[in-house]
Scaffold this motif. Structure first.
Motif, PDB file in Angstrom:
ATOM      1  N   ALA A 143       0.831  -1.203   0.000  1.00 47.80           N
ATOM      2  CA  ALA A 143       0.000   0.000   0.000  1.00 47.80           C
ATOM      3  C   ALA A 143       0.866   1.254   0.000  1.00 47.80           C
ATOM      4  CB  ALA A 143      -0.947   0.005   1.198  1.00 47.80           C
ATOM      5  N   VAL A 144       1.921   1.246   0.784  1.00 51.14           N
ATOM      6  CA  VAL A 144       2.815   2.406   0.852  1.00 51.14           C
ATOM      7  C   VAL A 144       3.540   2.583  -0.479  1.00 51.14           C
ATOM      8  CG1 VAL A 144       4.845   3.390   1.982  1.00 51.14           C
ATOM      9  CG2 VAL A 144       3.087   2.266   3.352  1.00 51.14           C
ATOM     10  N   ASP A 145       4.046   1.496  -1.043  1.00 50.63           N
ATOM     11  CA  ASP A 145       4.760   1.579  -2.318  1.00 50.63           C
ATOM     12  C   ASP A 145       3.856   2.035  -3.454  1.00 50.63           C
ATOM     13  OD1 ASP A 145       7.118   0.773  -1.145  1.00 50.63           O
ATOM     14  OD2 ASP A 145       6.919  -1.328  -1.762  1.00 50.63           O
ATOM     15  N   ALA A 146       2.643   1.527  -3.487  1.00 55.14           N
ATOM     16  CA  ALA A 146       1.732   1.832  -4.590  1.00 55.14           C
ATOM     17  C   ALA A 146       1.186   3.251  -4.522  1.00 55.14           C
ATOM     18  CB  ALA A 146       0.572   0.839  -4.605  1.00 55.14           C
ATOM     19  N   LYS A 147       0.855   3.717  -3.331  1.00 57.90           N
ATOM     20  CA  LYS A 147       0.148   5.002  -3.190  1.00 57.90           C
ATOM     21  C   LYS A 147       0.961   6.084  -2.506  1.00 57.90           C
ATOM     22  CE  LYS A 147      -3.792   3.355  -4.703  1.00 57.90           C
ATOM     23  NZ  LYS A 147      -4.512   3.827  -5.824  1.00 57.90           N
ATOM     24  N   ARG A 148       2.154   5.746  -2.012  1.00 62.21           N
ATOM     25  CA  ARG A 148       2.959   6.703  -1.246  1.00 62.21           C
ATOM     26  C   ARG A 148       2.135   7.318  -0.119  1.00 62.21           C
ATOM     27  NH1 ARG A 148       7.061   4.593  -1.732  1.00 62.21           N
ATOM     28  NH2 ARG A 148       8.370   4.794  -3.528  1.00 62.21           N
ATOM     29  N   THR A 149       1.452   6.452   0.608  1.00 59.48           N
ATOM     30  CA  THR A 149       0.606   6.902   1.715  1.00 59.48           C
ATOM     31  C   THR A 149       1.452   7.571   2.780  1.00 59.48           C
ATOM     32  OG1 THR A 149       0.753   4.712   2.695  1.00 59.48           O
ATOM     33  CG2 THR A 149      -1.159   5.150   1.345  1.00 59.48           C
ATOM     34  N   ARG A 150       0.902   8.582   3.402  1.00 58.31           N
ATOM     35  CA  ARG A 150       1.614   9.349   4.422  1.00 58.31           C
ATOM     36  C   ARG A 150       0.996   9.212   5.807  1.00 58.31           C
ATOM     37  NH1 ARG A 150       6.549  10.627   2.555  1.00 58.31           N
ATOM     38  NH2 ARG A 150       6.394  11.309   0.425  1.00 58.31           N
ATOM     39  N   SER A 151      -0.133   8.516   5.906  1.00 60.39           N
ATOM     40  CA  SER A 151      -0.755   8.351   7.219  1.00 60.39           C
ATOM     41  C   SER A 151      -1.265   6.926   7.370  1.00 60.39           C
ATOM     42  CB  SER A 151      -1.917   9.336   7.403  1.00 60.39           C
ATOM     43  OG  SER A 151      -3.012   8.954   6.611  1.00 60.39           O
ATOM     44  N   ILE A 152      -1.431   6.532   8.598  1.00 62.69           N
ATOM     45  CA  ILE A 152      -1.926   5.194   8.891  1.00 62.69           C
ATOM     46  C   ILE A 152      -3.342   5.029   8.347  1.00 62.69           C
ATOM     47  CG2 ILE A 152      -2.545   3.613  10.759  1.00 62.69           C
ATOM     48  CD1 ILE A 152      -0.165   4.849  12.327  1.00 62.69           C
ATOM     49  N   SER A 153      -4.165   6.054   8.471  1.00 60.43           N
ATOM     50  CA  SER A 153      -5.531   5.950   7.958  1.00 60.43           C
ATOM     51  C   SER A 153      -5.544   5.776   6.441  1.00 60.43           C
ATOM     52  CB  SER A 153      -6.377   7.153   8.377  1.00 60.43           C
ATOM     53  OG  SER A 153      -5.848   8.339   7.854  1.00 60.43           O
ATOM     54  N   GLN A 154      -4.586   6.384   5.735  1.00 57.27           N
ATOM     55  CA  GLN A 154      -4.487   6.183   4.293  1.00 57.27           C
ATOM     56  C   GLN A 154      -4.127   4.739   3.955  1.00 57.27           C
ATOM     57  OE1 GLN A 154      -1.629   9.232   3.276  1.00 57.27           O
ATOM     58  NE2 GLN A 154      -3.238  10.502   2.364  1.00 57.27           N
ATOM     59  N   VAL A 155      -3.264   4.138   4.772  1.00 55.21           N
ATOM     60  CA  VAL A 155      -2.904   2.729   4.562  1.00 55.21           C
ATOM     61  C   VAL A 155      -4.152   1.864   4.695  1.00 55.21           C
ATOM     62  CG1 VAL A 155      -1.624   0.750   5.494  1.00 55.21           C
ATOM     63  CG2 VAL A 155      -0.502   2.963   5.265  1.00 55.21           C
ATOM     64  N   TYR A 156      -4.898   2.079   5.761  1.00 54.96           N
ATOM     65  CA  TYR A 156      -6.137   1.315   5.946  1.00 54.96           C
ATOM     66  C   TYR A 156      -7.083   1.514   4.762  1.00 54.96           C
ATOM     67  CZ  TYR A 156      -5.245   0.030  10.804  1.00 54.96           C
ATOM     68  OH  TYR A 156      -4.739  -0.520  11.941  1.00 54.96           O
ATOM     69  N   GLY A 157      -7.247   2.760   4.331  1.00 55.00           N
ATOM     70  CA  GLY A 157      -8.128   3.050   3.213  1.00 55.00           C
ATOM     71  C   GLY A 157      -7.687   2.349   1.939  1.00 55.00           C
ATOM     72  N   CYS A 158      -6.397   2.354   1.667  1.00 61.78           N
ATOM     73  CA  CYS A 158      -5.872   1.670   0.476  1.00 61.78           C
ATOM     74  C   CYS A 158      -6.125   0.171   0.539  1.00 61.78           C
ATOM     75  CB  CYS A 158      -4.376   1.910   0.345  1.00 61.78           C
ATOM     76  SG  CYS A 158      -3.964   3.570  -0.179  1.00 61.78           S
ATOM     77  N   LEU A 159      -6.151  -0.363   1.736  1.00 65.87           N
ATOM     78  CA  LEU A 159      -6.347  -1.799   1.907  1.00 65.87           C
ATOM     79  C   LEU A 159      -7.813  -2.160   2.119  1.00 65.87           C
ATOM     80  CD1 LEU A 159      -3.215  -2.477   4.124  1.00 65.87           C
ATOM     81  CD2 LEU A 159      -3.525  -3.043   1.699  1.00 65.87           C
ATOM     82  N   HIS A 218      -3.874  -1.426  18.116  1.00 63.25           N
ATOM     83  CA  HIS A 218      -2.604  -1.976  18.597  1.00 63.25           C
ATOM     84  C   HIS A 218      -1.543  -2.086  17.506  1.00 63.25           C
ATOM     85  CE1 HIS A 218      -4.914  -3.331  22.169  1.00 63.25           C
ATOM     86  NE2 HIS A 218      -3.802  -2.908  22.743  1.00 63.25           N
ATOM     87  N   CYS A 219      -1.943  -2.076  16.266  1.00 66.11           N
ATOM     88  CA  CYS A 219      -0.998  -2.239  15.155  1.00 66.11           C
ATOM     89  C   CYS A 219      -0.432  -0.906  14.668  1.00 66.11           C
ATOM     90  CB  CYS A 219      -1.676  -2.959  13.994  1.00 66.11           C
ATOM     91  SG  CYS A 219      -3.147  -2.102  13.408  1.00 66.11           S
ATOM     92  N   ALA A 220      -0.893   0.205  15.179  1.00 65.95           N
ATOM     93  CA  ALA A 220      -0.510   1.521  14.657  1.00 65.95           C
ATOM     94  C   ALA A 220       0.999   1.738  14.666  1.00 65.95           C
ATOM     95  CB  ALA A 220      -1.207   2.623  15.441  1.00 65.95           C
ATOM     96  N   ARG A 221       1.676   1.366  15.728  1.00 64.45           N
ATOM     97  CA  ARG A 221       3.132   1.559  15.791  1.00 64.45           C
ATOM     98  C   ARG A 221       3.852   0.716  14.751  1.00 64.45           C
ATOM     99  NH1 ARG A 221       4.487   1.547  22.190  1.00 64.45           N
ATOM    100  NH2 ARG A 221       3.391   3.471  22.672  1.00 64.45           N
ATOM    101  N   ALA A 222       3.412  -0.516  14.578  1.00 65.84           N
ATOM    102  CA  ALA A 222       4.047  -1.404  13.595  1.00 65.84           C
ATOM    103  C   ALA A 222       3.812  -0.879  12.184  1.00 65.84           C
ATOM    104  CB  ALA A 222       3.508  -2.818  13.731  1.00 65.84           C
ATOM    105  N   ILE A 223       2.607  -0.389  11.906  1.00 68.79           N
ATOM    106  CA  ILE A 223       2.314   0.163  10.582  1.00 68.79           C
ATOM    107  C   ILE A 223       3.151   1.408  10.349  1.00 68.79           C
ATOM    108  CG2 ILE A 223       0.534   1.298   9.183  1.00 68.79           C
ATOM    109  CD1 ILE A 223      -1.470  -0.734  10.353  1.00 68.79           C
ATOM    110  N   ARG A 224       3.260   2.276  11.330  1.00 70.46           N
ATOM    111  CA  ARG A 224       4.080   3.490  11.204  1.00 70.46           C
ATOM    112  C   ARG A 224       5.536   3.124  10.936  1.00 70.46           C
ATOM    113  NH1 ARG A 224       4.205   7.874   9.068  1.00 70.46           N
ATOM    114  NH2 ARG A 224       2.177   8.313   9.900  1.00 70.46           N
ATOM    115  N   ARG A 225       6.061   2.124  11.639  1.00 71.18           N
ATOM    116  CA  ARG A 225       7.447   1.691  11.442  1.00 71.18           C
ATOM    117  C   ARG A 225       7.653   1.194  10.008  1.00 71.18           C
ATOM    118  NH1 ARG A 225       9.335  -3.171  11.539  1.00 71.18           N
ATOM    119  NH2 ARG A 225       7.592  -4.013  12.708  1.00 71.18           N
TER     120      ARG A 225
END
Length: 70
Positions: free
Chosen positions: A17-33, A41-48
């Motif tokens: 999701a990050v590679d395809a859309k260059r998402t800048r926020s965790i909510s954008q990652v969720y939206g892309c997926l 609980h996964c927010a820190r791992a997703i941010r990393r």
């Protein structure tokens, strides 16, 4: 490896999701997926994972302001 057990998202899902859309926020990652955060609980791992993916992309970019700062 599963990063988000609520939505059953893997680290590969997040990286894709990050590679395809260059998402800048965790909510954008969720939206892309196609899902939404639930317990959070996964927010820190997703941010990393986002920081790793965006950091490596930025390091390889020639015109990026970030890479000229280093």
């Amino acid at each position: 490896m599963i990063i988000c057990s609520c939505n059953v998202l893997s680290d590969q899902d997040v990286r894709s999701a990050v590679d395809a859309k260059r998402t800048r926020s965790i909510s954008q990652v969720y939206g892309c997926l196609g899902c939404r955060p639930k317990c959070g609980h996964c927010a820190r791992a997703i941010r990393r994972l986002m920081d790793e993916a965006l950091g490596s992309a930025c390091a390889s970019c020639n015109g990026c302001a970030r890479s000229s700062e280093s």
